[in-house]
Structure formats: structure tokens, C-alpha cells
Design a protein around this motif. Structure first.
Motif, PDB file in Angstrom:
ATOM      1  N   ASN A  36       0.861  -1.198   0.000  1.00  0.00           N
ATOM      2  CA  ASN A  36       0.000   0.000   0.000  1.00  0.00           C
ATOM      3  C   ASN A  36       0.888   1.235   0.000  1.00  0.00           C
ATOM      4  O   ASN A  36       1.224   1.780   1.057  1.00  0.00           O
ATOM      5  N   ARG A  37       1.281   1.695  -1.141  1.00  0.00           N
ATOM      6  CA  ARG A  37       2.307   2.723  -1.220  1.00  0.00           C
ATOM      7  C   ARG A  37       1.850   3.969  -1.962  1.00  0.00           C
ATOM      8  O   ARG A  37       2.660   4.703  -2.532  1.00  0.00           O
ATOM      9  N   LEU A  38       0.545   4.244  -1.932  1.00  0.00           N
ATOM     10  CA  LEU A  38       0.072   5.443  -2.634  1.00  0.00           C
ATOM     11  C   LEU A  38       0.627   6.728  -2.028  1.00  0.00           C
ATOM     12  O   LEU A  38       0.832   7.713  -2.749  1.00  0.00           O
TER      13      LEU A  38
ATOM     14  N   GLN B 119       3.603   7.194  -0.947  1.00  0.00           N
ATOM     15  CA  GLN B 119       4.925   7.406  -1.540  1.00  0.00           C
ATOM     16  C   GLN B 119       4.812   7.825  -3.007  1.00  0.00           C
ATOM     17  O   GLN B 119       5.598   8.643  -3.485  1.00  0.00           O
TER      18      GLN B 119
END
Lengths: 271, 271
Positions: A143-145, A147
Motif C-alpha cells: 500500500n504505497r500510494l 509514496q
């Protein structure tokens, strides 16, 4: 877990929960002619992430993936491993039992300007603040939105990197690197119990390299204003290594003795 | 965006950023013999999500996907659409330009016990709190680990659904449904500006069904303790529709007139 079926496949099932929900974790690790010197740290973090998400994963599975990677790779490269919970129904509930997937891909080691290592990074302060989620903090999950959005700010501003604060305004990390600063003889880095990714380079510094450089360490929350008074600041991740931070907006720091000593320790590991 | 190449494919490239970072959005929508009555709301939300993430997407692309879905589907079904930024390098920075992917799949309409609609859901309070991230709040993006973890709590506790609070302790939503309560002649639902998914059923109720049932609406933060005093509580999403909430731990509510009136309005849409 099936024995690494599809590990190097260029595609995966469209019903994979890694795609649907970011239901998984990943690692990107640097391979060198000497092998994968930081493997124990990467393996430990991926096993911890899998355990936190209750995705079955064994040490042997990971070791076999690394063995295959080292067989097909000579010299410097980046190995990316993605662990997902595997295919799943349409709904947040995970199938029981699940059939996790482990995907691997090899990439060239990205080239960075030598000046980044010698003179340091010019950084800015991202407007996006990291949300505080203790259940996921520290994990390198999918879950890297945050970044992705923060990196967009970095590109648009033309910085080398962007510093991320938490929602309370305290510094946490850069978009793809951890943050360290030296105050006297003590290295400081923020705790990552509310947000942020607990980097492998960060762990190596805290557990091994700092002592080798004669530095004490402290992990605690500090305000952004305290950072201005640091004797030096640097950023690190396990692919790029250790880079001095030259500026953050108007603030400036010299390339200091801690950075140089830790770069030297790092170079010995990857020589 | 390529004209829907691979829309119905059962697999996708392993380097897709939807997998790597959850870099995308999704919709699950209910098809009926009458077509897709809530399509304008789903389309609006997906376009808004794409805009927030700066993923190019046109109304025409979405309309064509729906057209194809309705061609291969007769009667009740669920259409899932996943929009991703497409394949991308190893790194958070998005490729410029990107080549987004739109994936579609059809699923049977899940069966729910009739008692859920008639007598209501027995719910509990999840320990996991939703992190507050205004940059992503309201969007149906692919970063859904919070919901996966919360749903795990629901399964382990044996509840029908679980209520999620934000990190300040205020009620936000259920794991896969929005939260409404009636106080007198006013329907209340929490704002979703810090966390939560702005559901299509929620939008339909606020914009259309509430007025048809003679109810005023208010969207504001309220404490958990205020919820106990509600005259009735219900949950909704665009696939399941409107379900009364019978209990939250020890608290109980009757199946009330708002729920019944809104269920009736809903049934007219999907008849």
C-alpha cells in the motif's frame, strides 16, 4: 505455499489480492558479486511483514528464491520480491487457506550521480503528510500510494528527494530512504511505530555500522526544527546506500564524519 | 489510454504498478436486468479517483467497458473494474506518460441472508483504527490493507460487520459499508474527508433517496457515544444495498422507518 511456481513469470492472475488490495509485502535488494550481503535483514523484514498480515511464508521459500536469483545474475543488480496473499474472492475477507504468491524480478542497479554521494542531496519538504497507522507502520507492504503521491511532488519540484512528516508534523523519512542526523557523537533516526518503512540500511546502521564508526544511536521523535541544529544529515536505503543530505529547502548541512565513516563501512559490505 | 486492450484478460503484467504500489482505483457495481442503474455515480467516483492520482481516464473508456459488460451479462451480477497506472519502473516515480490499464471481471451477485435485510446486522467494534490521510480519503483506491486487517477481526469475532473508528475514536464506516443513523427526522453519516470510502450507495441516499423518504441529512463528525442515542442505524453499499444494523456490541437499535423507506427506494431502482 506452492514451491515457487511462477516465481519468475512476467504476469500474474488478475484476481490476485496484491493487485486488488495491496495485500502483500515486497523487498528490493542489492545483489553484488559477493552475493546478497544484506539478505538476512531483507528476509527478516519480509517474514515479519508476512506474519503481520498473516500470510504464510517460510524462510526456506525465500532462500530458494534468492538462490535462483543468484544463479541467473552475475555482478551488481537489484532483486525485487513481491509476496501476495494470492488469488482471492471479491471481498476483503481473505480466503482460508490462502495460496500466497511470490514473484521475483531482476533489474539493473540504478545509476546515481557520483555528486549525490560526494556532495549530497538537495531535498525539499513534501506537503503530503504520512498517516499514522500503527498496525502497518514499519512494514514494506504494497500500500504505497502515499509514496507515489509524495514522489510526484519531488519530481514536480525538481528535488533529489523529499522529506515526509507525519500528520503531527514530525520528520519520519524521505520518500524512498530513511532519515538520519548526527548530533554530536550520537546518530538519531525517527521511530517508525506510527508510519514509515523500517529500512534494511537503517537496521544495518543501527545494529552494526554505527558502533563500528564509534557513534551512539538514539531512536526517538524529534521536531522538524530540531533537525536544523543537526551537525549533519544523511539518507539511506539498501539499494542506493548512504547519501549525505546537503539541503532541505533553505537549511544546509555539511557532509560530515558520520556519513563518511558509514559510507566506508557500507562499501566494505558491497565491495 | 489504449482502447481497452486486455480489459477481460485473466492475467496482467507482473510489473503493473497496481500490484507494486496499489497505484490505482476500483469499482464494484451491481448489474441488474435493467442495466447498471448506479453507473453515473460509479463512473463519477472512478473519474475522480483517477484525477486525484493523475491517471488519465476518459468517460468514453468507462462507458465502453460497461457496454461490453452488459453485452456478456444477463440478469444480476457484479462488475468489478480495476484501473491502474499500468506498467512502471522499479521506483515510486510514475512513468511519464503512463499507459493505464483497465481490467474488468464479472462475478455472481453474492447471496446475503434475508434476515440481514429484515432483522439487521449484528456488528462489533474493530480494534484497528483508520489512519487519517486527507490526500486519499473518500477514494476507492487499491490501498486497502486496513480493510483486509479489519475484515479479519470481523471474521474472527463472528460478526456480520465491523465498525471502524478513526484514530481520534470517531465512527467512520463499516469495513465494506458506509454508516448511517437517524436522529429524529435527520439522517446522519460521517464526513469522509480524513479517511473512509465515499460509497455510491451513500451518495445516492444523500443526493436522492433521503429526500424521497422525507428525511433531512447531515454530514458531520459525531462521537461514538452519540451513536448510542440514534433512533436507528443502518449500513449500505452499492452491491448489498441497505441493511439495518441491529446491534453494535451491547447497543441495540430497532429496524426503523428510515431504513424501510430507503430499502423501498433502493428496490425501485434495482427492480
Amino acid at each position: 505455499m506452492a514451491p515457487l511456481k511462477g516465481l519468475w513469470e512476467p504476469s500474474l492472475a488478475a484476481d490476485d489480492r496484491g493487485l486488488a488490495y495491496g495485500d502483500g509485502c515486497f523487498e528490493t535488494l542489492r545483489l553484488s558479486p559477493a552475493g546478497a550481503p544484506l539478505w538476512p535483514w531483507h528476509r527478516r523484514r519480509l517474514l515479519a511483514g508476512a506474519a503481520a498480515l498473516a500470510i504464510p511464508l517460510t524462510e526456506d521459500t525465500l532462500d530458494e528464491a534468492l538462490r535462483q536469483a543468484l544463479t541467473c545474475c552475475e555482478g551488481a543488480a537489484v532483486l525485487k520480491l513481491i509476496l501476495t496473499r494470492g488469488s482471492g474472492g471479491r471481498g476483503y475477507a481473505a480466503p482460508e487457506p490462502c495460496e500466497p504468491r511470490l514473484l521475483a524480478s531482476l533489474h539493473p542497479l540504478p545509476a546515481r550521480p557520483a555528486a549525490h554521494y560526494r556532495d549530497g542531496l538537495a531535498t525539499g519538504l513534501c506537503q503530503l503528510r504520512l498517516a499514522q497507522q500503527p498496525a502497518l507502520a514499519g512494514l514494506k507492504h504494497l500500500n504505497r500510494l502515499e509514496q507515489v503521491l509524495a514522489r510526484r511532488e519531488v519530481q514536480q519540484a525538481g528535488w533529489d528527494e523529499g522529506l515526509l512528516l507525519d500528520s503531527a508534523g514530525a520528520p519520519v523519512e524521505f520518500t524512498s530512504m530513511n532519515l538520519f542526523a548526527r548530533f554530536g557523537d550520537t546518530l538519531w533516526t525517527p521511530p517508525l511505530t506510527q508510519c514509515g518503512v523500517a529500512g534494511v540500511a537503517r537496521a544495518l546502521i543501527l545494529e552494526q555500522l554505527a558502533a563500528g564508526a564509534g557513534l551512539a544511536t538514539t531512536v526517538q521523535m524529534r521536531s522538524l526544527s530540531q533537525l536544523e541544529a543537526a551537525d549533519e544529515v544523511f539518507a539511506c536505503n539498501s539499494v542506493a546506500g548512504i547519501l549525505p543530505v546537503r539541503t532541505l529547502a533553505d537549511w544546509q548541512w555539511p557532509v560530515g564524519r558520520a556519513t563518511l565513516a558509514l559510507q566506508s563501512g557500507w562499501a566494505q559490505i558491497f565491495q
